[in-house]
Design a protein around this motif. Structure first.
Motif, short mmCIF file in Angstrom:
data_model
loop_
_atom_site.label_atom_id
_atom_site.label_comp_id
_atom_site.label_asym_id
_atom_site.label_seq_id
_atom_site.Cartn_x
_atom_site.Cartn_y
_atom_site.Cartn_z
N ILE A 156 -7.90 7.45 -4.66
CA ILE A 156 -8.75 6.78 -3.69
C ILE A 156 -9.06 7.75 -2.56
O ILE A 156 -8.40 8.79 -2.42
N ASP B 79 -9.84 8.20 1.78
CA ASP B 79 -9.08 7.82 2.96
C ASP B 79 -9.15 6.30 3.09
O ASP B 79 -10.23 5.74 3.29
N PRO B 80 -8.03 5.59 2.98
CA PRO B 80 -8.08 4.13 2.95
C PRO B 80 -8.36 3.49 4.30
O PRO B 80 -8.73 2.31 4.36
N LYS C 59 -2.72 3.80 7.48
CA LYS C 59 -3.27 4.37 6.26
C LYS C 59 -2.37 4.07 5.06
O LYS C 59 -2.86 3.70 3.97
N ALA D 270 -3.51 1.89 1.83
CA ALA D 270 -3.47 2.45 0.47
C ALA D 270 -2.58 1.61 -0.44
O ALA D 270 -2.92 1.34 -1.60
N PHE E 87 -5.27 11.12 0.66
CA PHE E 87 -4.57 10.52 -0.48
C PHE E 87 -4.01 11.59 -1.41
O PHE E 87 -3.05 11.34 -2.14
N GLN F 226 1.42 10.26 -0.72
CA GLN F 226 1.63 9.48 -1.93
C GLN F 226 3.06 8.95 -2.00
O GLN F 226 3.29 7.80 -2.39
N ILE G 138 3.35 5.98 0.19
CA ILE G 138 2.75 4.80 -0.44
C ILE G 138 3.71 4.20 -1.46
O ILE G 138 3.93 2.98 -1.51
#
Length: 291
Positions: free
Chosen positions: A127, A129-130, A139, A143, A170, A176, A179
């Motif tokens: 993805i 930049d959320p 962020k 994500a 991302f 990551q 996340i």
């Protein structure tokens, strides 16, 4: 004299044991980069010959590659079932499948196809930049909110989700990992791509150490420093000067997962590019195994 002979005998035993203990490490390296562990990646939309599923399967058989990570474009959606059927006929495992960053109609079709053909492929997701202009915590939360429904859907068909580093916020492994930690789901990990990791070359041993517990796959590429900014982003294996050191880090880490080799050169026949990578990988393996 007797004491000397005993000392020499003991030393010989120690040396023999050291040699025996070192053998499994070399054998493990052979398995990691062996032909049967290789996955072809970026060969569908990047193939200058525009092969159909049957022709693609035949090409992989000729090359001795038995795993495929399936990338696609909109024109390939109608042939999803044909792709699965062709690979099955030729004994090729679909190891991974490029997946949208939302559960849209195409995403649902992929899930249906994988479930129908009983293929527990990894879903590779990237993805942007959320949450632009937001804090790091915001962020990460944004994500995770995007990935969670995808991961839950993947779990229902026995699949895993691999976060794909494709540049930007991302694409940073530490983001990551944040996340993954926030999600707390067992079926979410990382697929790391050399060709999107030029900024990590000098810190690769430490970056890899942090990723390793969550790493689901690695895609190789010929690497030179700043290759992504000097027109050398995509190079066949063995034509860079950094990939050998990076591969040694992986081999010596004990991690054992699927290894991807890629085409990603739309001007070239995928068979030619994959063969170049196989030849380069063979030379690199010899250097790794001779350490």
């Amino acid at each position: 004299m007797t004491t000397d002979l005993r000392f020499i005998s003991a030393l010989a035993v120690i040396c023999s044991l050291s040699l025996v203990c070192s053998l499994p490490d070399v054998q493990a390296d052979e398995g990691l980069f062996a032909q049967e562990n290789l996955v072809a990646w970026c060969i569908v939309p990047f193939d200058a010959k525009k092969r159909d599923p049957e022709e693609r399967a035949q090409m992989l058989v000729r090359l001795g590659i038995r795993k495929l990570a399936y990338d696609w474009r909109d024109e390939h959606v109608p042939s999803f079932d044909a792709e699965c059927e062709a690979m099955k006929r030729h004994g090729i495992t679909i190891e991974a499948w490029w997946f949208p960053a939302a559960l849209n109609p195409t995403a649902q079709k992929i899930l249906d196809v994988l479930q129908r053909h009983k293929i527990p492929a990894q879903l590779w997701v990237s993805i942007g930049d959320p949450a632009p202009n937001a804090s790091q915590e915001e962020k990460v939360a944004a994500a995770a909110a995007i990935i969670r429904p995808i991961a839950e859907a993947a779990a229902r068909i026995g699949s895993k989700v691999a976060l794909y580093n494709h540049g930007g916020w991302f694409g940073e492994p530490d983001n990551q990992l944040a996340i993954i930690q926030r999600l707390g789901l067992k079926n979410v990990g990382i697929v790391y791509n050399f060709h999107h990791g030029h900024a990590h070359i000098d810190q690769f041993p430490e970056v890899f150490r942090r990723m390793q517990p969550h790493l689901l796959a690695v895609n190789l590429n010929g690497m030179v420093r700043h290759g992504d900014t000097i027109g050398k982003k995509i190079l066949p294996l063995g034509q860079g000067d950094q990939e050998l050191a990076m591969m040694k880090v992986i081999a010596q880490s004990g991690w054992r997962g699927p290894i991807g080799i890629l085409d990603h050169r739309p001007e070239t026949d995928s068979e030619i590019t994959l063969r170049e990578n196989l030849e380069g990988l063979s030379r690199l393996r010899k250097q790794i195994e001779s350490r």
